[in-house]
Design a protein around this motif. Sequence first.
Motif, PDB file in Angstrom:
ATOM      1  N   GLN A   1      27.887  33.300  37.863  1.00  0.00           N
ATOM      2  CA  GLN A   1      27.032  33.854  36.819  1.00  0.00           C
ATOM      3  C   GLN A   1      27.889  34.823  36.024  1.00  0.00           C
TER       4      GLN A   1
ATOM      5  N   GLY B   1      23.928  36.949  32.359  1.00  0.00           N
ATOM      6  CA  GLY B   1      23.073  36.179  31.468  1.00  0.00           C
ATOM      7  C   GLY B   1      23.531  34.783  31.143  1.00  0.00           C
TER       8      GLY B   1
ATOM      9  N   GLY C   1      20.621  30.614  29.882  1.00  0.00           N
ATOM     10  CA  GLY C   1      21.251  31.000  31.144  1.00  0.00           C
ATOM     11  C   GLY C   1      22.212  29.937  31.606  1.00  0.00           C
TER      12      GLY C   1
ATOM     13  N   GLY D   1      17.904  30.526  33.009  1.00  0.00           N
ATOM     14  CA  GLY D   1      17.217  31.809  33.002  1.00  0.00           C
ATOM     15  C   GLY D   1      15.738  31.748  33.326  1.00  0.00           C
TER      16      GLY D   1
ATOM     17  N   SER E   1      16.985  32.355  36.946  1.00  0.00           N
ATOM     18  CA  SER E   1      18.354  32.884  37.023  1.00  0.00           C
ATOM     19  C   SER E   1      18.969  32.738  38.405  1.00  0.00           C
TER      20      SER E   1
ATOM     21  N   TYR F   1      23.050  28.743  36.037  1.00  0.00           N
ATOM     22  CA  TYR F   1      22.034  29.759  36.284  1.00  0.00           C
ATOM     23  C   TYR F   1      20.985  29.756  35.177  1.00  0.00           C
TER      24      TYR F   1
END
Length: 716
Positions: free
Chosen positions: A65, A69, A649, A272, A569, A270
């Motif tokens: 990650q 974000g 994400g 979001g 996330s 990842y």
Amino acid sequence: MKKLLLSLIVAIMLVPTSVKADEGMWFLMFIERLNHRDMEKMGLQLTSEEIYSINHHSLKDAIVQFNGGCTAEMISKDGLVLTNHHCGYDAIAELSSAEKNYLKDGYWAGSRKEEMKPSSLFVRFFVRMDDVSKRILSKVNDQMTELEREKAINQEIAVIEKENNEGGKYTVSVRSFFQGNEYYYFVYQDYKDVRLVGTPPESLGKFGGDTDNWEWPRHTADFSMFRVYADANGNPAEYSPNNVPLQPKHYLPVNIGGVKENDYAMILGYPGRTNRWMPASGIEQNVKFAYPAWVEASKVGMDNMKKYMDQSEALNLVYASKYAGVANYWKNRQGMIDALTKFGTAKTKTAQEAKFNTWANQPENKAKYGNVVATINNFYKLTNEKARHDNYLNILFRTSAMAPVGRTIGKQLENYVKADVAKRAQMAPAIMEMADEFFKEIHIPAEKDILAAQLHLYATKSTGYAIAPLVQKMGAANGNDFARDVNTIIDGSIFASKEKIKSFLDMPSAEVLEKDPLYVLSNDMLKHLVSKSDEVAKAQNDYGAAFRKLVEGLRESKIGEIKYPDANSTLRLTYGKVRSLPADKRNDAKINNYTTLQGQVKKYKKGDQEFDLPARVLEMNKNKEFGRFGDKDGSLHVNFLTDNDITGGNSGSPVLNGKGELIGLAFDGNIEAMAGDVIFDKKLQRTINVDIRYVLWVIENFSNAKHIVDEMTLIK
């Protein structure tokens, strides 16, 4: 820009073969149950252990990650990290100046010593996860209010996180899934010494700008490159010139053979947030109340930033990152309004809920589920106008740096005033450092215009729900023309300059702070944003329980078709294929699943902020100087399409072939399927990716930084 039976194990084991493989954001720990055989039929050549393993290195160890974000991936044995240009945008802008504008001109470090450390940047490695649903749910009961339930759950979460962080070595996060019906903990390790290695010039990295954002065909070099550093033992460490490049447990080999229609494509990242269990009335609220306010307020903020950004390169750098972030979601939310309306998503959900309501009111289900749909609909009916109001106010805070001072630097001054002399001496340097950063990112004349324009919009458009009392009072006195008042407020505030803040630290006064006009206005709006009537508070409590039961009931009744949890996330896997859209005359490619450098050059507009290109690109395209990265069809492929299921994400996520080799970099979705965060469209959903060959061509051929490419393991 992008993005979702009594236990998840059972849910995945019961996945029907009718579910398309390209829909779903799946947990890695259940990879063996994730229809692994079907993945193999599509082209996967890896075992589940090679994708996710706790005891051995696997694909998961190469995925990080990025700065909380985005997603990024390790692509060399010496800690080289690849992500999107827009993910690295903040860091690149911070390292830039008017004299050395790396954002505009690009940058490639000639050696490790030339790699640059931004002030705050980290990557997070995923270590392991586990199910703690039974443990956490044993602490709650149906007699609890939502606040009581949340308190009990948070207490147990704190215990679980402490048990698994190994004395602070790891970051542990317990997350809820299926609207609080299941819980899993995730163990991570963070590395904070991350340095910029290189970035293409903005004319390539952001080619197409807002016009092409969320659109296909696309021609964007949306990538940037960093390096992770560690101490001599490979452990996380604060920045030090003595740190060494991290030797990751696994890094991705890079395949430069190219892709074709129906090739297997797998993305790890990842994502979001998705809301695929969202009720029909929630969708209606977003389409008719919340998102229109978001779009309108974003445009007001952008317009007022832009008029100053166009004045000078220095001012452009001040607001470039904030403008890009606001613009991205501005277009996203308008796209969602259009897509959700066009495809009648709320109508589809209403039909599902009607079917559920019939099941819920059968005698054996009525006690638990009978009032669920009515309770949910009541909540949204009660809060529609509040949602509009809250979005106007939230975007005001997002676009105006001055508006939220009450909860940012103002909160620090509040604590400073309350502290004793010794504590103040400790706090002062950090506050001044915060002030330095604050004033680097603003221009007072611009801030005055942004705040005045947003206050006007808020006061005149949020008519169905009471606005903040002080704004109401000011508007009544000034006819909702806030320019003069804002000018007076900011000029008379201690937050108007670093010098005024320094003077306040030298002579702190609670009375001065409490009477500061900007501080008072900020706190008035902040307090109003979080306030709610007893009626709304009760409806919100009832809604929380009802939504949880709706999801539980949809899964129990098998009326709900979604077999995977919403994105939140946490690391997920999505798989699908390279897949074209119908032929498009705007794309010169032979099949509409890729774009070419020639197509990019056709969009070229000299001097245009969005479609200008370096002269060297034009010359290299003319001479077909594609090096070893040209396709066998004689062109240089730039971007390509897959039908993977991603959302915000996932930006920067690696696109992998069946062998786990890097073939591209995910960076966007298509606006036709913008409803994807709520409902997956099997026909239209596409992921837009940078072809890894274009990435390497920009580095090696265009930028003459072959030494960076030489670090990677290339497979032809």
